[in-house]
Scaffold this active site. Structure first.
Site, PDB file in Angstrom:
ATOM      1  N   LYS A   2      57.488 -36.943  26.833  1.00 38.68           N
ATOM      2  CA  LYS A   2      58.130 -37.641  27.949  1.00 38.68           C
ATOM      3  C   LYS A   2      58.119 -36.819  29.237  1.00 38.68           C
ATOM      4  CE  LYS A   2      62.844 -36.261  26.730  1.00 38.68           C
ATOM      5  NZ  LYS A   2      63.015 -35.402  27.901  1.00 38.68           N
ATOM      6  N   THR A   3      58.261 -35.484  29.133  1.00 40.36           N
ATOM      7  CA  THR A   3      58.242 -34.666  30.346  1.00 40.36           C
ATOM      8  C   THR A   3      56.883 -34.755  31.024  1.00 40.36           C
ATOM      9  OG1 THR A   3      59.847 -33.142  29.363  1.00 40.36           O
ATOM     10  CG2 THR A   3      58.627 -32.356  31.274  1.00 40.36           C
ATOM     11  N   ASP A  35      65.360 -38.673  33.915  1.00 43.68           N
ATOM     12  CA  ASP A  35      65.008 -38.289  32.550  1.00 43.68           C
ATOM     13  C   ASP A  35      66.288 -38.200  31.712  1.00 43.68           C
ATOM     14  OD1 ASP A  35      63.475 -37.543  30.421  1.00 43.68           O
ATOM     15  OD2 ASP A  35      63.111 -35.493  31.107  1.00 43.68           O
ATOM     16  N   GLU A  36      66.149 -38.256  30.387  1.00 43.78           N
ATOM     17  CA  GLU A  36      67.290 -38.161  29.463  1.00 43.78           C
ATOM     18  C   GLU A  36      68.371 -39.183  29.812  1.00 43.78           C
ATOM     19  OE1 GLU A  36      66.982 -36.463  26.892  1.00 43.78           O
ATOM     20  OE2 GLU A  36      65.759 -34.693  27.258  1.00 43.78           O
ATOM     21  N   GLN A  59      68.608 -40.381  20.483  1.00 42.64           N
ATOM     22  CA  GLN A  59      69.021 -38.996  20.707  1.00 42.64           C
ATOM     23  C   GLN A  59      70.246 -38.906  21.621  1.00 42.64           C
ATOM     24  OE1 GLN A  59      65.747 -35.936  20.971  1.00 42.64           O
ATOM     25  NE2 GLN A  59      64.475 -37.729  21.307  1.00 42.64           N
ATOM     26  N   ARG A 119      63.689 -31.204  15.571  1.00 42.08           N
ATOM     27  CA  ARG A 119      63.433 -29.908  16.220  1.00 42.08           C
ATOM     28  C   ARG A 119      62.349 -29.147  15.474  1.00 42.08           C
ATOM     29  NH1 ARG A 119      64.273 -31.495  20.402  1.00 42.08           N
ATOM     30  NH2 ARG A 119      64.495 -33.450  19.260  1.00 42.08           N
TER      31      ARG A 119
END
Length: 713
Positions: A34-35, A216-217, A246, A596
């Site tokens: 996504k980044t 973002d997020e 998330q 993770r």
């Protein structure tokens, strides 16, 4: 340029980068890049003719903002897009235009500890002791009100209990104290930013400033942040990127409905789903997907690994928490022999209390480790001491900073004298710094106290006049002037060594800031550091041992091997999450932990654990059945049973029978250790998912029998 921007993107990522619709929601699964998509979309919009300085990109940590800005600069050298966190953007906006709504240009930002101290003093003024009421609880309630955009008067009007009425009263005086000190807290930054955007005379210029805003997020935004986005994009395009699976921060105000209801708030939204995971092996992604599809509050999609299937995750059952830690230590040693260094390993747990046995055992095995998030670097005493001098230089009215430095190093100025100085300063409408410098309204002092005041005046006279130096040089001059290392050496020796190292680390941090050439000078440094998180400081080069951290702290990080420990009932999901909705967030938290891991995943639990002053039997997490999914012929968990003879190895069927044996029926009287006695009014589900609804004096509760601690009476 076009080929550079779009290279190495899959079809889903390309669709997200090149969308021209004006309202876009990118639902980005874990490890889906996504980044990369957000940074490429910024570059694409500039390529399509949008001036870079009219693009605003917002993310949640300073580290993420710096990484995003660096990636954009690689694609578009010298571009001037705004890239920042919500709080940093709000602080910058208020620095520029805050005076229009009554905010001093020299405001400073209170950290959490300072906020607690202000609340304590408001409680003391009302004769309320900290044993009766926790200051942190009052502060949390104030933060909740601010997140709901409620002022003190609104909070008082809606108060339904004596506690809420006390909290509302303290809220009013707390806010007055901040205003008098020219200070804002974290919530104020967002609230006052929203106020400025909504101002009929001043908000329009900011709404016209940006052509496109990207966030973002987005699953982590709270109500105020959602409203800021709606205001600032009322005349511009908007792109939100996030993953509802998330969303794990409801306890600090995150509102999942912001992303779930994005289409309703921004009609005409196009949704692009990023479903290809580039981080984890197929076996790990499969486990995570099996778990999270049990949630209802989510945007439906599947996550697929583009890598190999890899090694099956391991589930280990230990006889005790010490044996659990020993298993983890032995496995880490084995991984190191296979070429996986400790810096590529993480041990994740639900709360910080679970780090203790691993720290002890790791020391015995000479395994290097670091505990992340236990005491954040910028909250350590020596760092806060030196930052307080910097804060006073920017804002002489900052009372909390003044309280830290007035007798530092000790110069004989006691508590009564300090309080008398503050009262005198308020009466003379002066900052405490100016009161000392002008020798006005000093209380009558003799001996050591008078000499101490003269020493303080001399120090402040030098400090407030020092000019034209970098932040690093300013700090170094201060440390030398007050002989801070000598002050530390006069403390307890072992602590002084660590604290001296922390001072050197702070000086290095200031030097790094100066080298970056960020605008804002000292004020900019303080703003950035007051909003930093401990994980902002983590990078591959910073990790020199196994990382021990909570699941919340692990968000945004990744490791070759992850141990998810204490996988037990009442731990994960936590006992506080008995209500529906809370369970879904706990499942999302576990999903974050699992994803993770890049190559290896270990789930461990103990059959008994020391808690509440005694050894107790620990049951497996109810989530274990969802991870195993017995309906699949080849479950992905390779289970290793290492248990003492008195403990029977657990099986999904055996645990389900154990839960089913709890034969609760409607009308039964039951007792719960937290909620007391109640009556069963409904029974739902079967097996490990069985739950009952109980009417207690405190209200109705929906309890899962697998970890509800419920018994018939």
């Amino acid at each position: 340029m076009q080929s550079t921007i779009l290279q190495d993107l899959d079809d889903e990522q390309r669709a997200a980068v090149t969308d021209e619709g004006g309202r876009l929601l990118i639902v980005a699964g874990a490890g889906s890049g996504k980044t990369r998509v957000i940074t490429r979309r910024i570059a694409w919009r500039v390529y399509r003719g949008v001036p870079a300085h009219r693009i605003l990109a917002i993310t949640f940590t300073n580290k993420a903002a710096r990484e995003m800005a660096a990636r954009v600069d690689q694609l578009l050298p010298g571009s001037a897009a705004w890239v920042s966190t919500f709080h940093s953007f709000a602080a910058r906006m208020l620095r520029l235009d805050g005076t229009k709504i009554g905010i001093s240009r020299e405001f400073t930002i209170l950290d959490h500890d300072d906020q607690v101290q202000v609340v304590k003093r408001q409680m003391q003024a009302r004769g309320v002791g900290t044993r009766e009421v926790r200051p942190e609880g009052i502060l949390h309630q104030i933060s909740r009100w601010k997140n709901r955009v409620l002022c003190p008067a609104d909070a008082d009007d809606g108060a339904s209990s004596s506690y809420d009425r006390l909290a509302a009263e303290i809220y009013a005086s707390y806010q007055a104290a901040l205003t008098a000190a020219h200070c804002l807290d974290f919530d104020d930054l967002l609230l006052r930013c929203l106020e400025l955007l909504r101002h009929p005379a001043y908000g329009s210029a900011w709404k016209a400033r940006f052509v496109e805003v990207l966030v973002d997020e987005y699953q982590d935004t709270n109500r105020v942040q959602g409203e800021i986005l709606a205001e600032i994009t009322s005349r511009s395009a908007v792109t939100a990127c996030g993953d509802p699976d998330q969303s794990i921060y409801s306890w600090r105000g995150a509102d999942l409905s912001n992303i779930l209801e994005f289409e309703q708030r921004f009609p005409g939204t196009r949704i692009v789903r990023l479903q290809s995971n580039y981080r984890s092996t197929g076996a790990i992604v499969e486990v995570a997907s099996r778990l999270i599809r049990n949630n209802v509050q989510r945007i439906d999609r599947e996550l697929f690994s583009v890598g190999p299937r890899g090694t099956a995750p391991v589930f280990h059952v230990a006889s005790s928490e010490s044996e659990e830690a020993e298993f983890v230590a032995r496995t880490i040693k084995s991984l190191e022999a296979q070429g996986i260094p400790p810096s590529e390993v993480a041990v994740l747990y639900r709360t910080n209390a679970f780090s203790r046995p691993f720290e002890r055992v790791f020391r015995g095995h000479a395994i290097p480790y670091q505990v992340i998030g236990a005491v954040e670097f910028f909250e350590r005493k020596e760092v806060r001491d030196l930052h307080s001098f910097l804060r006073l230089k920017v804002n002489p009215f900052d009372v909390e900073a003044w309280r830290r430095i007035v007798n530092l190093p000790p110069r004989g100025i006691g508590e009564r004298t300090q309080q008398a100085l503050l009262v005198a300063a308020a009466g003379a409408a002066l900052s405490p710094v100016d009161l000392v410098l002008e020798r006005r309204e000093w209380p009558r002092l003799r001996g050591a106290a008078n000499r101490g005041m003269e020493q303080l005046r001399e120090l402040l006279s030098w400090w407030m006049e020092e000019r034209d130096t970098s932040v690093h040089e300013l700090l170094q001059l201060l440390v030398d002037r007050i002989d801070y290392y000598g002050y530390l050496e006069r403390q307890i020796a072992p602590a002084a060594i660590d604290r001296g190292d922390n001072v050197r680390a702070l000086l290095a941090d200031a030097f790094e800031f100066d080298q970056r050439g960020d605008p804002g000078g000292l004020r900019g440094y303080l703003e950035e550091r007051s909003l930093v998180q401990d994980t902002d400081r983590l990078g591959a080069s910073d990790l020199d041992g196994v990382s021990l951290m909570t699941l919340h702290s692990a968000k945004g990080l990744e490791f070759r091997a992850v141990f998810l420990v204490a996988f037990e009932a009442e731990v994960l999901p936590h006992r506080r999450s008995l209500e529906e909705g809370g369970i879904e967030e706990e499942r999302r938290l576990l999903y974050v932990g699992i994803t993770r891991a890049r190559e290896l995943l270990f789930l461990t639990r103990s059959c008994q654990r020391f808690a509440f002053g005694r050894m107790e039997v620990a049951l497996p997490s109810p989530f274990l059945e969802e991870v195993l999914d017995p309906s699949v012929s080849e479950p992905p968990i390779e289970r290793i049973r290492v248990v003492e003879e008195e403990f029977e190895a657990w099986s999904p069927e055996g645990f389900e029978e154990e839960v089913a044996a709890q034969d609760f029926r409607v009308g039964d009287n039951v007792e719960h250790e937290s909620f007391g006695v109640g009556e069963v009014i409904d029974v739902q589900g079967r097996g490990i998912r069985r739950r009952v609804r109980v009417r207690f004096a405190a209200g109705e509760k929906n309890l899962h029998l697998a970890y509800g601690r419920l018994r018939k009476v």
